[in-house]
Design a protein around this motif. Structure first.
Motif, PDB file in Angstrom:
ATOM      1  N   ASP A 208       0.845  -1.192   0.000  1.00 51.52           N
ATOM      2  CA  ASP A 208       0.000   0.000   0.000  1.00 51.52           C
ATOM      3  C   ASP A 208       0.883   1.245   0.000  1.00 51.52           C
ATOM      4  N   PRO A 209       0.869   2.040  -1.088  1.00 55.56           N
ATOM      5  CA  PRO A 209       1.744   3.221  -1.136  1.00 55.56           C
ATOM      6  C   PRO A 209       1.377   4.285  -0.109  1.00 55.56           C
ATOM      7  N   ASP A 210       0.177   4.225   0.433  1.00 56.80           N
ATOM      8  CA  ASP A 210      -0.251   5.220   1.413  1.00 56.80           C
ATOM      9  C   ASP A 210       0.039   4.799   2.853  1.00 56.80           C
ATOM     10  N   ALA A 211       0.555   3.592   3.017  1.00 53.80           N
ATOM     11  CA  ALA A 211       0.834   3.102   4.372  1.00 53.80           C
ATOM     12  C   ALA A 211       2.322   3.230   4.680  1.00 53.80           C
ATOM     13  N   SER A 212       2.609   3.565   5.920  1.00 54.38           N
ATOM     14  CA  SER A 212       3.994   3.649   6.373  1.00 54.38           C
ATOM     15  C   SER A 212       4.069   3.252   7.840  1.00 54.38           C
ATOM     16  N   LYS A 213       5.231   2.846   8.254  1.00 49.95           N
ATOM     17  CA  LYS A 213       5.403   2.398   9.638  1.00 49.95           C
ATOM     18  C   LYS A 213       5.192   3.571  10.600  1.00 49.95           C
ATOM     19  N   PRO A 214       4.356   3.401  11.621  1.00 50.82           N
ATOM     20  CA  PRO A 214       4.146   4.478  12.609  1.00 50.82           C
ATOM     21  C   PRO A 214       5.452   4.890  13.275  1.00 50.82           C
ATOM     22  N   ASP A 215       5.556   6.169  13.591  1.00 47.19           N
ATOM     23  CA  ASP A 215       6.786   6.692  14.210  1.00 47.19           C
ATOM     24  C   ASP A 215       7.090   6.016  15.536  1.00 47.19           C
ATOM     25  N   ASP A 216       6.045   5.624  16.266  1.00 47.81           N
ATOM     26  CA  ASP A 216       6.258   5.043  17.586  1.00 47.81           C
ATOM     27  C   ASP A 216       6.370   3.512  17.538  1.00 47.81           C
ATOM     28  N   TRP A 217       6.475   2.952  16.320  1.00 45.96           N
ATOM     29  CA  TRP A 217       6.570   1.487  16.215  1.00 45.96           C
ATOM     30  C   TRP A 217       8.004   1.063  16.504  1.00 45.96           C
ATOM     31  N   ASP A 218       8.172   0.253  17.522  1.00 44.01           N
ATOM     32  CA  ASP A 218       9.504  -0.215  17.920  1.00 44.01           C
ATOM     33  C   ASP A 218       9.646  -1.680  17.535  1.00 44.01           C
ATOM     34  N   ASP A 219      10.493  -1.938  16.539  1.00 48.83           N
ATOM     35  CA  ASP A 219      10.659  -3.320  16.081  1.00 48.83           C
ATOM     36  C   ASP A 219      11.999  -3.907  16.513  1.00 48.83           C
ATOM     37  N   ARG A 220      12.600  -3.308  17.564  1.00 48.38           N
ATOM     38  CA  ARG A 220      13.843  -3.863  18.113  1.00 48.38           C
ATOM     39  C   ARG A 220      13.491  -4.900  19.191  1.00 48.38           C
ATOM     40  N   SER A 221      13.881  -6.128  18.994  1.00 48.47           N
ATOM     41  CA  SER A 221      13.556  -7.164  19.980  1.00 48.47           C
ATOM     42  C   SER A 221      14.388  -7.023  21.245  1.00 48.47           C
ATOM     43  N   THR A 222      15.604  -6.490  21.141  1.00 46.82           N
ATOM     44  CA  THR A 222      16.452  -6.239  22.322  1.00 46.82           C
ATOM     45  C   THR A 222      16.995  -4.818  22.239  1.00 46.82           C
ATOM     46  N   ILE A 223      17.381  -4.273  23.409  1.00 52.94           N
ATOM     47  CA  ILE A 223      17.960  -2.925  23.489  1.00 52.94           C
ATOM     48  C   ILE A 223      19.130  -2.961  24.469  1.00 52.94           C
ATOM     49  N   PRO A 224      20.043  -1.995  24.370  1.00 50.59           N
ATOM     50  CA  PRO A 224      21.121  -1.927  25.368  1.00 50.59           C
ATOM     51  C   PRO A 224      20.558  -1.685  26.765  1.00 50.59           C
ATOM     52  N   ASP A 225      21.138  -2.364  27.755  1.00 48.82           N
ATOM     53  CA  ASP A 225      20.690  -2.211  29.146  1.00 48.82           C
ATOM     54  C   ASP A 225      21.060  -0.810  29.639  1.00 48.82           C
ATOM     55  N   PRO A 226      20.080   0.041  29.927  1.00 47.53           N
ATOM     56  CA  PRO A 226      20.401   1.410  30.368  1.00 47.53           C
ATOM     57  C   PRO A 226      21.105   1.445  31.727  1.00 47.53           C
ATOM     58  N   ASP A 227      21.027   0.363  32.494  1.00 49.02           N
ATOM     59  CA  ASP A 227      21.648   0.339  33.824  1.00 49.02           C
ATOM     60  C   ASP A 227      23.058  -0.246  33.792  1.00 49.02           C
ATOM     61  N   ASP A 228      23.466  -0.726  32.626  1.00 49.18           N
ATOM     62  CA  ASP A 228      24.800  -1.320  32.514  1.00 49.18           C
ATOM     63  C   ASP A 228      25.829  -0.198  32.338  1.00 49.18           C
TER      64      ASP A 228
END
Length: 406
Positions: A208-228
């Motif tokens: 769909d050319p009118d569809a795009s990923k929402p800005d708040d969509w987070d597709d990262r399954s892991t993230i850096p530990d902010p407490d490390d």
């Protein structure tokens, strides 16, 4: 009961298959049925009629063989035009790369009646191209190329061809329900649907050319530990001066400059620090672009259909000649084609293999005998050299004794 039998027989007659073209090269008249291309700018190689170096039957296995290395080959035959509308199309032939081909085509092309046989060349429009193609270890495939609305389309699946020196039967079946099947030696090598395995039609669905990923969509399954946090002793240089190195005694600071110890890998070096990964609490999974119906897609229930089929040709390039083509068949009965394949290629394949095995055994024995003779000759030469050395030693001894007596 009699009525049923009559209707059954009548039904058989209605669906009886037809052979539109068949060529087994059983006589020298093949040269009048096939036309050599004379396209300007190409030096065409010659075909010769032969069963090859090994065969099951010297007459039945005769075919046309490429006879000159590094040549283009252009040969075609025409037949009464027909359409495959509403019925299967079967294209079948045998290929024998008895030269153990390194690079060259073994395929055929099917044309409509517009083909200029005297001017056939690589850019001559064709309906379909089918058969093996080998070039080095990387290309050993069966081509299946269809022309649809003026454009050639390659199959998206990989079909591996036979790459030995024996004769093999290649069969392409195109069905009126837009399915296909490729057989090698009367066994299925590939099958599927024309629309799926070739890009002849635009895709049914598009993003769909009118569809795009929402800005708040987070597709990262892991993230850096902010407490490390990075340990205080983490940062260490990658290389350090060798603590065991000493200044050479002959080092002259004025001549050689200030001496510095050579650098070595630092055993305490830990590389770039990165915080450990943790599960992302905001992970929403991969975002899939929604699809819509493609407005450019139009279904075609007759992708399989050719209005006019009229000629078959060999339009090839071969680096190493020696391929034999035989048993050409264009028909509309699948089972009859399989039967004809067994009656031609199948009837002689085992005897051909026996003849090749016998030739290989004879060559093996000959090679062993030659190697043995060469070894014996070498041993004889060594014995002769030893005899000459012994004679020279005896002469030296006689001379020494003679001098002593003086």
């Amino acid at each position: 009961m009699k009525t049923y039998l009559f209707l059954a027989l009548f039904g058989v007659c209605l669906v009886e298959g037809k052979v539109f073209f068949q060529e087994t090269f059983s006589d020298d008249g093949w040269t009048s049925r096939w036309v050599q291309s004379e396209h300007k700018g190409k030096e065409f190689g010659k075909f010769k009629l032969t069963p090859g170096k090994f065969y099951g039957d010297s007459e039945k296995d005769k075919g046309i063989q490429t006879s000159q290395d590094a040549r283009f080959y252009g040969l075609s035959a025409k037949f009464d035009p027909f359409s495959n509308k509403g019925k299967p199309l079967v294209v079948q032939f045998t290929v024998k790369h008895e030269q153990n081909i390194d690079c060259g085509g073994g395929y055929l092309k099917v044309f409509d009646c517009s083909l200029d046989q005297k001017d056939m060349h690589g850019d001559s429009p064709y309906l379909l191209m089918f058969g093996p193609d080998i070039c080095g270890p990387g290309t050993k495939k069966v081509h299946v190329i269809f022309n649809y609305k003026g454009q050639n389309h390659l199959i998206k699946k990989e079909i591996r061809c036979k790459d030995d020196v024996f004769s093999h039967l290649y069969t392409l079946i195109i069905n009126p329900d837009n399915t296909y099947e490729v057989l090698i030696d009367n066994e299925k090598a590939q099958s599927g649907e024309l629309e799926e395995d070739w890009d002849m039609l635009p895709p049914k669905k598009i993003k769909d050319p009118d569809a795009s990923k929402p800005d708040d969509w987070d597709d990262r399954s892991t993230i850096p530990d902010p407490d490390d946090t990075k340990p205080e002793d983490w940062d260490q240089p990658e290389h350090i001066p060798d603590p065991d190195a000493t200044k050479p005694e002959d080092w002259d600071d004025e001549m050689d400059g200030e001496w510095e110890p050579p650098m070595i890998d630092n055993p305490d070096y830990k590389g770039e620090w990165k915080p450990k990964q943790i599960d992302n609490p905001d992970y929403k999974g991969p975002w899939n672009h929604p699809e819509i119906d493609n407005p450019e897609y139009t279904p075609d229930t007759e992708i399989y259909k050719y209005d006019e089929i009229c000629a078959v040709g060999l339009d090839l390039w071969q680096v190493k000649s020696g391929t034999i083509f035989d048993n050409f068949l264009i028909a509309d009965d699948i089972e009859e084609a399989k039967q004809i394949g067994e009656e031609t290629w199948g009837a002689t394949k085992e005897e051909a293999k026996k003849m090749k095995d016998a030739q290989d055994e004879e060559e093996r024995k000959k090679a062993e005998e030659e190697a043995k003779a060469a070894e014996e000759s070498k041993e004889d030469e060594e014995e002769e050299d030893e005899d000459i050395d012994d004679d020279e030693d005896d002469d030296d001894l006689d001379n020494e004794l003679g001098h002593d007596e003086l």
